[in-house]
Design a protein around this motif. Structure first.
Motif, PDB file in Angstrom:
ATOM      1  N   GLU A  64       0.864  -1.084   0.050  1.00 27.00           N
ATOM      2  CA  GLU A  64      -0.083   0.155  -0.031  1.00 27.00           C
ATOM      3  C   GLU A  64       0.985   1.222  -0.163  1.00 27.00           C
ATOM      4  O   GLU A  64       1.997   1.229   0.670  1.00 27.00           O
ATOM      5  CB  GLU A  64      -1.002   0.344   1.406  1.00 27.00           C
ATOM      6  CG  GLU A  64      -1.854  -0.971   1.303  1.00 27.00           C
ATOM      7  CD  GLU A  64      -1.639  -2.334   1.798  1.00 27.00           C
ATOM      8  OE1 GLU A  64      -0.337  -2.492   1.966  1.00 27.00           O
ATOM      9  OE2 GLU A  64      -2.505  -3.127   1.961  1.00 27.00           O
ATOM     10  N   THR A  65       0.288   2.318  -0.734  1.00 22.43           N
ATOM     11  CA  THR A  65       1.189   3.353  -0.747  1.00 22.43           C
ATOM     12  C   THR A  65       0.209   4.635  -0.314  1.00 22.43           C
ATOM     13  O   THR A  65      -0.860   4.677  -0.186  1.00 22.43           O
ATOM     14  CB  THR A  65       1.565   3.911  -2.146  1.00 22.43           C
ATOM     15  OG1 THR A  65       0.628   4.131  -2.997  1.00 22.43           O
ATOM     16  CG2 THR A  65       2.339   2.633  -2.741  1.00 22.43           C
ATOM     17  N   GLU A  66       0.592   5.843  -0.368  1.00 21.44           N
ATOM     18  CA  GLU A  66      -0.003   7.045   0.166  1.00 21.44           C
ATOM     19  C   GLU A  66      -1.065   7.278  -0.873  1.00 21.44           C
ATOM     20  O   GLU A  66      -2.063   7.814  -0.745  1.00 21.44           O
ATOM     21  CB  GLU A  66       0.874   8.242   0.080  1.00 21.44           C
ATOM     22  CG  GLU A  66       0.273   9.633   0.477  1.00 21.44           C
ATOM     23  CD  GLU A  66       1.164  10.782   0.517  1.00 21.44           C
ATOM     24  OE1 GLU A  66       0.606  11.866   0.519  1.00 21.44           O
ATOM     25  OE2 GLU A  66       2.165  10.377   0.615  1.00 21.44           O
ATOM     26  N   ARG A  67      -1.078   7.028  -2.289  1.00 23.06           N
ATOM     27  CA  ARG A  67      -1.834   7.012  -3.270  1.00 23.06           C
ATOM     28  C   ARG A  67      -2.862   5.861  -3.534  1.00 23.06           C
ATOM     29  O   ARG A  67      -3.777   5.925  -3.936  1.00 23.06           O
ATOM     30  CB  ARG A  67      -1.209   7.500  -4.585  1.00 23.06           C
ATOM     31  CG  ARG A  67      -0.600   8.691  -4.702  1.00 23.06           C
ATOM     32  CD  ARG A  67       0.016   9.070  -6.136  1.00 23.06           C
ATOM     33  NE  ARG A  67      -0.841   8.786  -7.253  1.00 23.06           N
ATOM     34  CZ  ARG A  67      -1.526  10.115  -7.368  1.00 23.06           C
ATOM     35  NH1 ARG A  67      -1.551  11.134  -6.813  1.00 23.06           N
ATOM     36  NH2 ARG A  67      -2.666   9.879  -8.503  1.00 23.06           N
ATOM     37  N   GLN A  68      -2.172   4.777  -3.206  1.00 19.07           N
ATOM     38  CA  GLN A  68      -2.875   3.371  -3.251  1.00 19.07           C
ATOM     39  C   GLN A  68      -3.170   2.740  -1.801  1.00 19.07           C
ATOM     40  O   GLN A  68      -2.358   1.964  -1.672  1.00 19.07           O
ATOM     41  CB  GLN A  68      -2.442   2.363  -4.057  1.00 19.07           C
ATOM     42  CG  GLN A  68      -2.226   3.040  -5.736  1.00 19.07           C
ATOM     43  CD  GLN A  68      -3.503   2.853  -6.361  1.00 19.07           C
ATOM     44  OE1 GLN A  68      -4.556   2.331  -5.932  1.00 19.07           O
ATOM     45  NE2 GLN A  68      -3.564   3.817  -7.380  1.00 19.07           N
ATOM     46  N   THR A  69      -4.016   3.577  -1.046  1.00 24.03           N
ATOM     47  CA  THR A  69      -4.136   2.955   0.444  1.00 24.03           C
ATOM     48  C   THR A  69      -4.473   1.720   0.521  1.00 24.03           C
ATOM     49  O   THR A  69      -4.392   0.840   1.588  1.00 24.03           O
ATOM     50  CB  THR A  69      -4.906   3.874   1.243  1.00 24.03           C
ATOM     51  OG1 THR A  69      -6.072   3.971   0.677  1.00 24.03           O
ATOM     52  CG2 THR A  69      -4.327   5.431   1.342  1.00 24.03           C
ATOM     53  N   PHE A  70      -5.222   0.895  -0.502  1.00 26.74           N
ATOM     54  CA  PHE A  70      -5.615  -0.329  -0.542  1.00 26.74           C
ATOM     55  C   PHE A  70      -4.881  -1.430  -1.396  1.00 26.74           C
ATOM     56  O   PHE A  70      -5.190  -2.708  -1.325  1.00 26.74           O
ATOM     57  CB  PHE A  70      -7.077  -0.675  -0.934  1.00 26.74           C
ATOM     58  CG  PHE A  70      -8.182  -0.344   0.032  1.00 26.74           C
ATOM     59  CD1 PHE A  70      -8.484  -1.044   1.247  1.00 26.74           C
ATOM     60  CD2 PHE A  70      -8.981   0.860  -0.315  1.00 26.74           C
ATOM     61  CE1 PHE A  70      -9.177  -0.612   2.092  1.00 26.74           C
ATOM     62  CE2 PHE A  70      -9.799   1.196   0.756  1.00 26.74           C
ATOM     63  CZ  PHE A  70     -10.133   0.512   1.984  1.00 26.74           C
ATOM     64  N   GLY A  71      -3.697  -0.798  -1.671  1.00 31.68           N
ATOM     65  CA  GLY A  71      -2.770  -1.689  -2.584  1.00 31.68           C
ATOM     66  C   GLY A  71      -3.140  -1.530  -4.054  1.00 31.68           C
ATOM     67  O   GLY A  71      -4.162  -1.014  -4.535  1.00 31.68           O
ATOM     68  N   TYR A  72      -2.683  -2.616  -4.662  1.00 33.83           N
ATOM     69  CA  TYR A  72      -2.815  -2.571  -6.051  1.00 33.83           C
ATOM     70  C   TYR A  72      -3.583  -4.084  -6.515  1.00 33.83           C
ATOM     71  O   TYR A  72      -3.485  -4.736  -7.722  1.00 33.83           O
ATOM     72  CB  TYR A  72      -1.432  -2.795  -6.805  1.00 33.83           C
ATOM     73  CG  TYR A  72      -0.917  -1.388  -6.755  1.00 33.83           C
ATOM     74  CD1 TYR A  72      -1.003  -0.606  -7.774  1.00 33.83           C
ATOM     75  CD2 TYR A  72      -0.265  -1.003  -5.779  1.00 33.83           C
ATOM     76  CE1 TYR A  72      -0.079   0.721  -7.715  1.00 33.83           C
ATOM     77  CE2 TYR A  72       0.622  -0.049  -5.675  1.00 33.83           C
ATOM     78  CZ  TYR A  72       0.390   1.022  -6.463  1.00 33.83           C
ATOM     79  OH  TYR A  72       1.153   2.546  -6.484  1.00 33.83           O
TER      80      TYR A  72
END
Length: 299
Positions: A64-72
């Motif tokens: 998970e990242t700041e832009r993809q909080t639910f992951g990919y």
């Protein structure tokens, strides 16, 4: 070691599927067999599914990242949707061409059709053998294994058609087989399209929400439940959020209630990610599901 072996097997299965596809496309063009072309696109679809699924799985493992909080994880859903949609579009094209063949029949080279279909069957059987052992311990490999088996059955049908064309020169068998293969592909692909659209549109998973409400309210100090939301990140992971009304308790006494709700939802309903908002009087008169007229929003 198992992942490495599985990766090698997937690589060989992909290579074999691509070889089958090329051989059947060439054989279909040379022999004039639309059934071979339809089977070729069936195999091409499986090859794309394996490749897209592999790369999507790699992307889905990214954190998970700041832009993809639910992951990919949705990458695999997008992959499945595009692959299934491609198969349906191709199947519709093949159905149209098959219908045209009835009004404008063409001569089929039965022996060429037969040889190519046999090559396709042998390659599919080799792929099935490569995946058979891994299918016992991996759902991912098992799904691909079942696809390869369905390809083998499709090849058997084309072989039977080729024998009929070769021996009795009944050329209309070819478009009939084409229609059968195309319908079979649509039958396989449509549930995938339907499920992926449901997930991408964040439709609620099939859960017994009234039972969930009753189970949560049965927990000590919980008065009511409202403003429930549930959706799926992928075909396995359910996200759930809800507001609960509790007695006027300190946070230290509310946290064990959160833990009890999370355990209940995980063990009984298979929900992996839970967000609960505790309230005392706010929302007591609200329904289980938020309606357009409600002014409350998630905090």
């Amino acid at each position: 070691m198992d992942e490495e072996i599985s990766g090698k097997r997937f690589l060989w299965v992909t290579v074999l599927n691509l070889i089958i596809t090329i051989v059947e496309i060439l054989g279909g063009l040379v022999s004039g067999s639309l059934a071979l072309l339809s089977d070729a696109f069936h195999n091409l679809g499986d090859s794309l599914s394996i490749l897209l699924g592999y790369f999507a799985q790699l992307i889905g493992k990214r954190p998970e990242t700041e832009r993809q909080t639910f992951g990919y994880r949705r990458a695999e859903i997008l992959s499945a949707f595009l692959n299934a949609l491609f198969l349906i579009i191709v199947s519709v094209f093949l159905l149209i061409e098959a219908v045209k063949r009835f009004s404008s029949p063409s001569t089929i080279d039965g022996p060429v059709m037969l040889v190519v279909a046999i090559v396709g069957l042998l390659a599919n059987l080799v792929s099935a053998l490569l995946l058979h052992k891994g299918s016992e311990g991996s759902l991912n490999i098992k799904a691909t294994y079942l696809h390869v088996l369905s390809d083998s059955l499709s090849s058997v049908g084309v072989i039977v058609g080729a024998l009929i064309v070769t021996i009795w020169h009944i050329d209309w068998v070819d478009p009939v087989l084409t229609i059968g293969v195309a319908v079979f592909i649509c039958f396989e692909a449509w549930p995938i399209v339907k499920q992926t659209i449901t997930i991408l549109m964040q439709a609620s998973p099939k859960l017994d929400y009234l039972a969930i409400q009753n189970d949560i309210v049965a927990i000590d100090d919980v008065i009511s439940v409202h403003h429930i939301h549930a959706w799926m990140i992928d075909e396995h992971r359910i996200i759930f959020s809800a507001h609960i009304n509790v007695l006027d308790l300190p946070i230290s006494e509310v946290e064990p209630i959160y833990a009890e709700i999370e355990l209940l939802l995980k063990e009984k309903y298979g929900i992996g990610h839970v967000t609960i908002q505790a309230e005392v009087a706010r929302g007591l008169d609200e329904e289980l599901f938020n309606t357009p007229g409600d002014t409350n929003t998630e905090n």
